[in-house]
Design a protein around this motif. Structure first.
Motif, short mmCIF file in Angstrom:
data_model
loop_
_atom_site.label_atom_id
_atom_site.label_comp_id
_atom_site.label_asym_id
_atom_site.label_seq_id
_atom_site.Cartn_x
_atom_site.Cartn_y
_atom_site.Cartn_z
N TYR A 90 0.80 -1.22 0.00
CA TYR A 90 0.00 0.00 0.00
C TYR A 90 0.83 1.28 0.00
O TYR A 90 0.35 2.33 0.38
CB TYR A 90 -0.96 -0.01 1.20
CG TYR A 90 -2.16 -0.89 0.95
CD1 TYR A 90 -3.21 -0.47 0.14
CD2 TYR A 90 -2.23 -2.17 1.50
CE1 TYR A 90 -4.30 -1.29 -0.10
CE2 TYR A 90 -3.32 -2.99 1.26
CZ TYR A 90 -4.36 -2.53 0.46
OH TYR A 90 -5.44 -3.34 0.22
N SER A 319 -3.59 4.17 9.02
CA SER A 319 -4.23 3.01 8.40
C SER A 319 -5.05 2.16 9.36
O SER A 319 -5.96 1.45 8.95
CB SER A 319 -3.16 2.11 7.76
OG SER A 319 -2.41 1.43 8.76
N LEU A 328 -8.48 -4.03 3.96
CA LEU A 328 -7.27 -3.77 3.18
C LEU A 328 -6.61 -5.10 2.84
O LEU A 328 -5.63 -5.51 3.47
CB LEU A 328 -6.31 -2.86 3.95
CG LEU A 328 -6.81 -1.43 4.21
CD1 LEU A 328 -5.91 -0.69 5.17
CD2 LEU A 328 -6.94 -0.65 2.90
N SER A 331 -3.90 -4.23 -2.69
CA SER A 331 -2.72 -3.37 -2.80
C SER A 331 -3.14 -2.08 -3.48
O SER A 331 -4.27 -1.94 -3.95
CB SER A 331 -1.62 -4.07 -3.61
OG SER A 331 -2.08 -4.33 -4.93
N PRO A 334 -4.44 2.93 -0.26
CA PRO A 334 -5.22 2.45 0.88
C PRO A 334 -6.44 3.31 1.19
O PRO A 334 -7.38 2.84 1.83
CB PRO A 334 -4.22 2.48 2.03
CG PRO A 334 -3.26 3.56 1.64
CD PRO A 334 -3.15 3.49 0.14
#
Length: 368
Positions: A90, A319, A328, A331, A334
């Motif tokens: 990410y 994140s 998530l 890829s 994000p």
């Protein structure tokens, strides 16, 4: 859990925040609009200021004490290798790791102190082994203030960690309560960066609901902590501490004006004697001093609310991995929702420039 304090407790703040918090006028409008002139960088440029880790002994301690979920989310697995894999997928260069709720507060005395030291030493060894991939915020054995002061001094001065993580409340007592002032003084003297993460609420202090805490209650608890820090002038009395609020500040940006209406109405006459009564300008200046992360809050409604109370340089990327790992799984970008509010240039500021400005050790390690 201990019963709530009769003063500035979790239950007390529920009723008092409407009268004890202060007024916020609408802040700056968003300065950016989505742009397509440039592309986002394709390398690992992001710096993640809301990321968690569960070292082996810490995760084992959680499970042995019944924490099979955290805020209603199944307690995840974690490893340095999995974290680096996630970052590489990410476009994240480095994560500032922290222990999530419940910290080490499910233990007391020597057990809490030892587990905090284990987590902080593990983090220090980790970013020494991977200096360009990890930073760390120290966990403290709260609510034991003297022990937390000792651990903060060791973690910041000896281990060289990048800041401290504090939960919104401990045993029903919120950040901003004067009982935590000695710790705040130590953090202020070091100009510490403090990540404020929400805490789960005891079942007897909230309505029954099938909705997991991480969906709503976490955001409400961040709001309660921030409101009390504003009302007790924590940000004024300890001006060198930089406080980051998780998940775009919970509901603080959206409620900022409503929270403060008490100061402009007859309700203000009921202001608690122990809480300073702030002006409209006072509170506006408090709210815009917090830092707000994007973890699970990157969509336009949340970001526009943040930009209404602070400037873009107080927004940082987060994140919430590995607690966000179910959302998530691939890829790429994000948080593509950020482009609904920010230009690509602005996103680089939020996702890299702002975080590195606050963590100088990591900035030096990655080369700015």
């Amino acid at each position: 859990m201990k019963k709530d304090s009769p003063t500035l407790s979790r239950r007390g703040l529920l009723g008092a925040s409407a009268v004890a918090a202060a007024t916020v006028a609408v802040g700056r409008p968003a300065a950016a609009s989505p742009a397509t002139r440039t592309q986002l960088p394709t390398d690992n440029y992001r710096i993640d200021l809301h990321a968690h880790f569960l070292p082996p002994d810490y995760r084992s301690a959680l499970l042995s004490h019944g924490f099979v979920t955290i805020g209603g989310y199944p307690t995840p697995m974690w490893s340095p290798e999995a974290a680096i894999d996630f970052m590489d997928r990410y476009g994240i260069e480095a994560q500032a790791l922290s222990v999530s709720d419940p910290g080490v507060s499910f233990l007391r005395g020597k057990e809490a102190n030892d587990l905090a030291r284990y987590c902080n030493s593990y983090a220090a060894d980790l970013f020494k082994a991977h200096p360009t991939r990890f930073a760390a915020f120290a966990v403290l054995p709260m609510p034991d203030v003297p022990a937390s002061i000792a651990e903060a001094e060791y973690a910041l001065d000896v281990l060289g960690l990048d800041g401290v993580v504090l939960l919104s409340a401990y045993d029903g007592i919120y950040l901003g309560d004067p009982r935590f002032d000695p710790l705040m003084a130590v953090l202020n003297a070091r100009g510490a960066y403090v990540f404020v993460h929400p805490a789960s609420i005891p079942a007897d202090a909230k309505p029954e609901s099938p909705i997991p805490d991480f969906v709503e209650e976490f955001t409400f608890d961040t709001t309660r902590a921030a409101t009390l820090m504003i009302a007790t002038e924590t940000l004024v009395r300890f001006p060198n501490i930089r406080f980051q609020l998780a998940h775009a500040g919970g509901t603080l940006p959206f409620l900022s004006h409503r929270i403060g209406l008490a100061a402009q109405t007859p309700i203000g006459d009921l202001w608690p004697a122990t809480v300073p009564r702030l002006s409209v300008l006072d509170v506006k200046n408090r709210v815009n001093r917090f830092y707000y992360d994007t973890a699970l809050s990157a969509a336009e409604p949340a970001m526009r609310s943040v930009l209404a109370v602070t400037s873009r340089d107080h927004v940082v990327f987060g994140s919430d991995w590995p607690f966000s790992q179910l959302t998530l799984t691939g890829s790429g970008d994000p948080q593509p929702e950020l482009s609904e509010t920010f230009s690509h240039e602005d996103r680089v500021e939020i996702e890299r420039i702002n975080p590195l400005r606050e963590l100088p050790r990591l900035r030096d390690a990655v080369g700015g």
